[in-house]
Structures are given as structure tokens and as C-alpha cells.
Design an enzyme around this catalytic site. Structure first.
Site, PDB file in Angstrom:
ATOM      1  N   LYS A 187      -1.417   4.159  -9.150  1.00  0.00           N
ATOM      2  CA  LYS A 187      -0.458   4.694 -10.088  1.00  0.00           C
ATOM      3  C   LYS A 187       0.639   3.681 -10.403  1.00  0.00           C
ATOM      4  O   LYS A 187       1.278   3.721 -11.443  1.00  0.00           O
ATOM      5  CB  LYS A 187       0.191   5.953  -9.521  1.00  0.00           C
ATOM      6  CG  LYS A 187      -0.735   7.109  -9.276  1.00  0.00           C
ATOM      7  CD  LYS A 187       0.076   8.279  -8.717  1.00  0.00           C
ATOM      8  CE  LYS A 187      -0.802   9.460  -8.409  1.00  0.00           C
ATOM      9  NZ  LYS A 187       0.025  10.554  -7.789  1.00  0.00           N
ATOM     10  N   THR A 240      -6.634  -6.212  -1.472  1.00  0.00           N
ATOM     11  CA  THR A 240      -6.989  -5.098  -2.352  1.00  0.00           C
ATOM     12  C   THR A 240      -7.528  -5.599  -3.676  1.00  0.00           C
ATOM     13  O   THR A 240      -8.571  -5.152  -4.153  1.00  0.00           O
ATOM     14  CB  THR A 240      -5.774  -4.189  -2.583  1.00  0.00           C
ATOM     15  OG1 THR A 240      -5.336  -3.652  -1.329  1.00  0.00           O
ATOM     16  CG2 THR A 240      -6.124  -3.035  -3.511  1.00  0.00           C
ATOM     17  N   ILE A 279       1.707  -4.929  -7.979  1.00  0.00           N
ATOM     18  CA  ILE A 279       2.154  -5.758  -6.865  1.00  0.00           C
ATOM     19  C   ILE A 279       0.962  -6.265  -6.056  1.00  0.00           C
ATOM     20  O   ILE A 279      -0.003  -5.520  -5.819  1.00  0.00           O
ATOM     21  CB  ILE A 279       3.147  -4.979  -5.967  1.00  0.00           C
ATOM     22  CG1 ILE A 279       3.782  -5.895  -4.933  1.00  0.00           C
ATOM     23  CG2 ILE A 279       2.496  -3.768  -5.331  1.00  0.00           C
ATOM     24  CD1 ILE A 279       5.034  -5.293  -4.292  1.00  0.00           C
ATOM     25  N   ASP A 287       0.097  -8.600  -2.462  1.00  0.00           N
ATOM     26  CA  ASP A 287       0.644  -9.296  -1.282  1.00  0.00           C
ATOM     27  C   ASP A 287      -0.430 -10.214  -0.694  1.00  0.00           C
ATOM     28  O   ASP A 287      -0.557 -11.364  -1.081  1.00  0.00           O
ATOM     29  CB  ASP A 287       1.250  -8.334  -0.261  1.00  0.00           C
ATOM     30  CG  ASP A 287       0.440  -7.072  -0.061  1.00  0.00           C
ATOM     31  OD1 ASP A 287      -0.808  -7.152   0.001  1.00  0.00           O
ATOM     32  OD2 ASP A 287       1.045  -5.998   0.071  1.00  0.00           O
ATOM     33  N   THR A 288      -1.218  -9.744   0.250  1.00  0.00           N
ATOM     34  CA  THR A 288      -2.268 -10.608   0.811  1.00  0.00           C
ATOM     35  C   THR A 288      -3.403 -10.834  -0.177  1.00  0.00           C
ATOM     36  O   THR A 288      -4.172 -11.775  -0.033  1.00  0.00           O
ATOM     37  CB  THR A 288      -2.856  -9.992   2.091  1.00  0.00           C
ATOM     38  OG1 THR A 288      -3.488  -8.747   1.758  1.00  0.00           O
ATOM     39  CG2 THR A 288      -1.772  -9.767   3.136  1.00  0.00           C
ATOM     40  N   GLY A 289      -3.495  -9.964  -1.167  1.00  0.00           N
ATOM     41  CA  GLY A 289      -4.571 -10.078  -2.145  1.00  0.00           C
ATOM     42  C   GLY A 289      -5.857  -9.393  -1.732  1.00  0.00           C
ATOM     43  O   GLY A 289      -6.836  -9.410  -2.482  1.00  0.00           O
ATOM     44  N   GLU A 297      -2.082  -5.053 -12.384  1.00  0.00           N
ATOM     45  CA  GLU A 297      -1.649  -4.520 -11.090  1.00  0.00           C
ATOM     46  C   GLU A 297      -0.154  -4.762 -10.935  1.00  0.00           C
ATOM     47  O   GLU A 297       0.361  -5.810 -11.342  1.00  0.00           O
ATOM     48  CB  GLU A 297      -2.439  -5.206  -9.971  1.00  0.00           C
ATOM     49  CG  GLU A 297      -1.973  -4.921  -8.557  1.00  0.00           C
ATOM     50  CD  GLU A 297      -2.209  -3.488  -8.107  1.00  0.00           C
ATOM     51  OE1 GLU A 297      -1.517  -2.599  -8.659  1.00  0.00           O
ATOM     52  OE2 GLU A 297      -3.047  -3.262  -7.217  1.00  0.00           O
ATOM     53  N   PHE A 326      10.133  -4.355   1.013  1.00  0.00           N
ATOM     54  CA  PHE A 326       9.476  -3.210   0.395  1.00  0.00           C
ATOM     55  C   PHE A 326      10.327  -2.735  -0.779  1.00  0.00           C
ATOM     56  O   PHE A 326      11.462  -2.301  -0.602  1.00  0.00           O
ATOM     57  CB  PHE A 326       9.264  -2.073   1.395  1.00  0.00           C
ATOM     58  CG  PHE A 326       8.259  -1.063   0.912  1.00  0.00           C
ATOM     59  CD1 PHE A 326       6.905  -1.248   1.160  1.00  0.00           C
ATOM     60  CD2 PHE A 326       8.659   0.039   0.182  1.00  0.00           C
ATOM     61  CE1 PHE A 326       5.962  -0.334   0.686  1.00  0.00           C
ATOM     62  CE2 PHE A 326       7.734   0.957  -0.289  1.00  0.00           C
ATOM     63  CZ  PHE A 326       6.372   0.769  -0.034  1.00  0.00           C
ATOM     64  N   VAL A 327       9.769  -2.844  -1.968  1.00  0.00           N
ATOM     65  CA  VAL A 327      10.520  -2.489  -3.171  1.00  0.00           C
ATOM     66  C   VAL A 327       9.895  -1.267  -3.837  1.00  0.00           C
ATOM     67  O   VAL A 327       8.697  -0.995  -3.699  1.00  0.00           O
ATOM     68  CB  VAL A 327      10.566  -3.672  -4.164  1.00  0.00           C
ATOM     69  CG1 VAL A 327      11.400  -4.810  -3.596  1.00  0.00           C
ATOM     70  CG2 VAL A 327       9.164  -4.164  -4.525  1.00  0.00           C
TER      71      VAL A 327
END
Length: 220
Positions: free
Chosen positions: A71, A144, A138, A140-142, A136, A189-190
Site C-alpha cells: 500500500k 523484497t 521504500i 532497504d536491503t532490497g 516502490e 523508521f519513517v
């Protein structure tokens, strides 16, 4: 906030505290739940316009299938597509876009999980032979997005590119992914601009840093 760019992205330093909440308007019920306005809405919109221009320069002679990751990506996707359309109307280049949606779940509270969970149909056969732009919010590690890319590629698209509004600096952070990046941010964490914490904070226009009070209040 640092105004230099690295690899086509705006880089925000680790020590950047964000702006005082008193300088902006935001839903009053979140008064104790966020620490600061990390990226104001106007800055987000200006950066998205620049990303739209980069995309137009790269693939303006092709039709494109936009795959919006729900979402959290819906506001970014909507604004990105609108900018692409506006740029096309004011130039001799027009990028015909079609938008489809896929819903993923990869966070529990403030922790990223290892598994890619596709909610709903996993049949993306409509991508076959298409130029695909995955949008997408966000990365981070990529893990997902890499798992999603692997899934998408099984349907034999003609081309796949990824646009990410935020990339986090985390251990083993994603390298060379996405292709289009709005902001590189520290490992904080935003929330806001459709990014959530257990479904809360999506209604914030700005990207904000969640407070410890907010984490405790909305933890499941």
C-alpha cells in the site's frame, strides 16, 4: 538535509534531525507520535518531478506498464504518473502509461521480514512483452524488491526498471537498485506520504520520523 546528489539521488546525512513539527501542519492526533518532519511534502513533490523527467528521457519512445506496489507506494505512484503525463503534454514526447497494482507485505511493526508475501493474485501474465516500471515507496536491503523482480521476470516482460522514492542505508543495503531513486536516507523508521506503521500514519503528507511513543501506541 544535504543538497548534493550521489548516483542520481538526494543523500540525507545520518545526523540530519529533520524539521521541527511547529513549522508545518499535520494531523493533530499524531502530535506525540512523530519526532520531526524529515522530508516536507513540497520537497517530495519537486523530487518526484525530477524523477519523472529522468524516466521520460530514458523511455519516452515506449509505452510502459507501471506496477505500483501497495500500500505504501500508492501516493508516490500517483504523483509520479501525473508528473510523467504533465511533462508529456508540454513536450513533443508522450509516454503512454497503464497502471496495475500488486500488494506486498514485508514489515511487522518496524522490522522487515525475510519473506515476500504477495496478497491476492500472483498472476502477472499481463506483463508479458511489456516495458515495466515497478514503483516502490521504500527499499532497504532490497530483498523484497529482488524477490518481486524475480517473480515479475517469470512472466517475460520486455524490460523492467524500478523507481524507489526512498532507499535506506542499512547493512547489506541494495546496490544499483532501484534505477530511479528519490532520496537516500539513514536507517530510521519513517512514516507518512502513504508509508505506515501497522496501517497508521498514511494520512501524513510529509515524511516524518516516528517517535518511541508512537511505536508503543500502535504496536501489535
Amino acid at each position: 538535509m544535504e543538497d548534493r546528489t550521489t548516483k542520481g539521488r538526494v543523500v540525507i546525512k545520518d545526523e540530519w534531525p529533520g524539521y521541527s513539527l511547529s513549522l508545518f501542519t499535520y494531523p493533530e492526533h499524531y502530535h506525540e507520535d512523530v519526532e520531526s518532519v524529515y522530508i516536507p511534502h513540497g520537497v517530495i513533490m519537486d523530487r518526484i518531478e525530477r524523477l519523472a523527467r529522468h524516466i521520460m528521457e530514458d523511455i519516452s519512445d515506449h509505452n510502459i506498464m507501471v506496477l505500483c506496489v501497495l500500500k505504501g507506494g500508492y501516493k508516490f505512484c500517483c504523483d509520479l504518473v501525473e508528473h510523467i503525463k504533465a511533462i508529456g503534454r508540454s513536450s513533443n514526447k508522450y509516454l503512454e502509461t497503464r497502471v496495475e497494482f500488486i500488494r506486498l507485505k514485508s514489515y511487522l511493526n518496524d522490522q522487515s521480514t525475510e519473506d515476500l508475501q504477495i496478497i491476492g493474485s500472483q498472476d502477472l501474465s499481463f506483463l508479458q512483452g511489456k516495458n515495466v516500471l515497478i514503483v516502490e515507496a521504500i527499499v532497504d536491503t532490497g530483498k523484497t524488491i529482488k524477490a518481486l523482480l524475480k517473480h515479475v521476470e517469470t512472466f517475460q516482460p520486455k524490460m523492467v526498471k524500478v523507481a524507489g522514492l526512498l532507499v535506506k542505508r542499512v547493512p547489506n543495503m541494495a546496490e544499483n537498485l532501484p534505477d530511479y531513486v528519490g532520496f537516500e536516507i539513514p536507517n530510521r523508521f519513517v512514516v507518512g506520504y502513504a508509508l505506515d506503521y501497522n496501517e497508521y500514519f498514511r494520512d501524513l503528507n510529509h515524511i516524518c520520523v516516528i517517535s518511541e511513543v508512537g511505536k508503543r501506541k500502535y504496536k501489535i
